[in-house]
Design an enzyme around this catalytic site. Sequence first.
Site, PDB file in Angstrom:
ATOM      1  CB  CYS A 154      -0.949  -0.076   1.071  1.00 20.21           C
ATOM      2  SG  CYS A 154       0.026  -0.555   2.743  1.00 20.21           S
TER       3      CYS A 154
HETATM    4  N1  LIG Z   1      -4.105  -4.128   4.963  1.00 24.58           N
HETATM    5  C1  LIG Z   1      -3.799  -3.450   3.846  1.00 24.58           C
HETATM    6  O1  LIG Z   1      -3.907  -2.066   3.625  1.00 24.58           O
HETATM    7  C2  LIG Z   1      -3.042  -4.097   2.864  1.00 24.58           C
HETATM    8  C3  LIG Z   1      -2.616  -3.495   1.634  1.00 24.58           C
HETATM    9  C4  LIG Z   1      -1.950  -3.992   0.755  1.00 24.58           C
HETATM   10  C5  LIG Z   1      -1.325  -5.345   0.992  1.00 24.58           C
HETATM   11  N2  LIG Z   1      -1.699  -5.918   2.110  1.00 24.58           N
HETATM   12  C6  LIG Z   1      -1.228  -7.382   2.346  1.00 24.58           C
HETATM   13  O2  LIG Z   1      -2.282  -8.262   2.056  1.00 24.58           O
HETATM   14  C7  LIG Z   1      -2.147  -9.352   2.816  1.00 24.58           C
HETATM   15  C8  LIG Z   1      -3.880  -9.356   3.874  1.00 24.58           C
HETATM   16  O3  LIG Z   1      -3.480  -8.218   4.582  1.00 24.58           O
HETATM   17  P1  LIG Z   1      -4.924  -8.034   5.480  1.00 24.58           P
HETATM   18  O4  LIG Z   1      -4.796  -6.547   5.989  1.00 24.58           O
HETATM   19  O5  LIG Z   1      -6.147  -8.347   5.073  1.00 24.58           O
HETATM   20  O6  LIG Z   1      -4.467  -8.994   6.750  1.00 24.58           O
HETATM   21  P2  LIG Z   1      -5.499  -9.505   7.839  1.00 24.58           P
HETATM   22  O7  LIG Z   1      -6.808  -8.882   7.996  1.00 24.58           O
HETATM   23  O8  LIG Z   1      -4.743  -9.834   8.909  1.00 24.58           O
HETATM   24  O9  LIG Z   1      -6.012 -11.097   6.960  1.00 24.58           O
HETATM   25  C9  LIG Z   1      -5.158 -12.258   6.685  1.00 24.58           C
HETATM   26  C10 LIG Z   1      -6.073 -13.254   6.118  1.00 24.58           C
HETATM   27  O10 LIG Z   1      -4.704 -14.263   6.163  1.00 24.58           O
HETATM   28  C11 LIG Z   1      -5.246 -15.285   6.682  1.00 24.58           C
HETATM   29  N3  LIG Z   1      -4.196 -16.141   7.243  1.00 24.58           N
HETATM   30  C12 LIG Z   1      -3.618 -15.869   8.360  1.00 24.58           C
HETATM   31  N4  LIG Z   1      -2.494 -16.613   8.501  1.00 24.58           N
HETATM   32  C13 LIG Z   1      -2.758 -17.736   7.619  1.00 24.58           C
HETATM   33  C14 LIG Z   1      -1.802 -18.711   7.139  1.00 24.58           C
HETATM   34  N5  LIG Z   1      -0.869 -19.220   8.062  1.00 24.58           N
HETATM   35  N6  LIG Z   1      -2.292 -19.403   6.284  1.00 24.58           N
HETATM   36  C15 LIG Z   1      -3.314 -19.114   5.329  1.00 24.58           C
HETATM   37  N7  LIG Z   1      -4.003 -18.181   5.747  1.00 24.58           N
HETATM   38  C16 LIG Z   1      -3.824 -17.387   6.560  1.00 24.58           C
HETATM   39  C17 LIG Z   1      -6.191 -15.042   7.649  1.00 24.58           C
HETATM   40  O11 LIG Z   1      -7.283 -16.099   7.856  1.00 24.58           O
HETATM   41  P3  LIG Z   1      -8.216 -16.178   9.522  1.00 24.58           P
HETATM   42  O12 LIG Z   1      -7.930 -15.154  10.297  1.00 24.58           O
HETATM   43  O13 LIG Z   1      -9.517 -16.432   8.975  1.00 24.58           O
HETATM   44  O14 LIG Z   1      -7.929 -17.607   9.830  1.00 24.58           O
HETATM   45  C18 LIG Z   1      -7.103 -13.816   7.124  1.00 24.58           C
HETATM   46  O15 LIG Z   1      -8.029 -14.287   6.193  1.00 24.58           O
HETATM   47  C19 LIG Z   1      -1.093  -9.239   3.738  1.00 24.58           C
HETATM   48  O16 LIG Z   1       0.074  -9.932   3.096  1.00 24.58           O
HETATM   49  C20 LIG Z   1      -0.767  -7.808   3.576  1.00 24.58           C
HETATM   50  O17 LIG Z   1       0.605  -7.462   3.794  1.00 24.58           O
HETATM   51  C21 LIG Z   1      -2.400  -5.440   3.199  1.00 24.58           C
END
Ligand SMILES: NC(=O)c1ccc[n+]([C@@H]2O[C@H](COP(=O)([O-])OP(=O)(O)OC[C@H]3O[C@@H](n4cnc5c(N)ncnc54)[C@H](OP(=O)(O)O)[C@@H]3O)[C@@H](O)[C@H]2O)c1
Length: 351
Positions: A154
């Site tokens: 981001c």
């Molecule tokens: N937030 C942002 O603004 C943003 C922007 C760009 C990129 N990203 C990237 O996008 C990704 C997701 O970000 P987010 O903010 O959505 O994170 P989040 O809200 O913490 O969600 C993480 C997701 O991954 C799942 N998960 C966690 N550990 C896992 C594992 N070991 N194996 C398989 N699934 C797993 C979780 O599943 P459960 O909780 O259901 O078990 C949840 O669905 C990250 O890599 C982050 O760096 C985020």
Amino acid sequence: MSSNTTRVAVLGATGYVGGQLLAILAGHPAARVTVATTVRHAGQTLADVHPALAPLGHLPLEALDTAAIADRADVVLSALPHGESAAVLGELVDAGLMVADLSADYRFADPAAYAAAYGHPHPRPDLAARAVYGLVEFNRAAIRASRLVGVPGCYPTATLLALLPALQGGLIDPAQGVVVDAKSGISGAGRDAKTQNLFCEVDGGVRAYNVGTHRHQPEMAFQAAALGGRAVPVFFTPQVVPMSRGILASVYARLAPGVTEADLRAAYHKAYAGTPFGQVLPEGSFPNTRQVAGTNRFAVGITADRETGQAALLCVIDNLVKGAAGQAIQCMNLMLGLPEETGLPVMGGVA
Ligand SMILES: NC(=O)c1ccc[n+]([C@@H]2O[C@H](COP(=O)([O-])OP(=O)(O)OC[C@H]3O[C@@H](n4cnc5c(N)ncnc54)[C@H](OP(=O)(O)O)[C@@H]3O)[C@@H](O)[C@H]2O)c1
């Protein structure tokens, strides 16, 4: 929705990015979600975990099973944590699926640069070297020809959109480096409970963190060199501000000799003319995260001070849309041969 639409698996569907992917895909005319994965919520429905997605409530949440995904999907949009993505997505690429990875695992074409930034060797250096960086406005042709995209972080999205027209045009002096000062809403930290992200810790204050050491700093420098054509040292100060979503990145650079604000402005208009999501603000106007909230748009404001030789290049995005889910779908559209703007939001709320 017709059954000949592309079948999409959303990995990490219960997180903020996964939820935003599902929300946008619900209105996509050429895609339908066939798999939504979780670790902790298997057996529940989407409505249990994301009440805001109640109209999609029937969608079951299931444990990640690569064989099942390969059977039931054509495209994978993955919002897993970094470090958890590379091996799983490697299996899906090997099985012939198209993949856009929102984690950092496929953002470095050089596995040694990934290892230096993330502290462990890349498990699939063969694929990392082939993956394409998904900053559409600067890598459109390569994304269109790719089957594996590393969707930018981001902060790097906002920073590179602010920086690249000036860097590519030779309008700033790369030897002087750039300073990136960026403010983010708290959803950038993901949905997991952490003390520093509680309302009482965030409300009413602005907090800097990981100054000069944030994991997005090497990504910014790597991609500025790769896409901008010139190596430029980057120093990055990230900050959390009390809002749910949005990023304002302010990039400070030294002007190259003789360059004026008019030169800069012409380069930005040229870079973003005809793009569906870019907006260059008029002279004296600077961006506000509110003007792009809920959309895949970005707005850039620029100024240059001849006396000090300073350029300020500012960009706003919605971190969950252009900074994540929207950009991944923009990449998917290109990989599928669709217009890049297909199904993506261009207008948010007005208040
Ligand atoms: N937030 C942002 O603004 C943003 C922007 C760009 C990129 N990203 C990237 O996008 C990704 C997701 O970000 P987010 O903010 O959505 O994170 P989040 O809200 O913490 O969600 C993480 C997701 O991954 C799942 N998960 C966690 N550990 C896992 C594992 N070991 N194996 C398989 N699934 C797993 C979780 O599943 P459960 O909780 O259901 O078990 C949840 O669905 C990250 O890599 C982050 O760096 C985020």
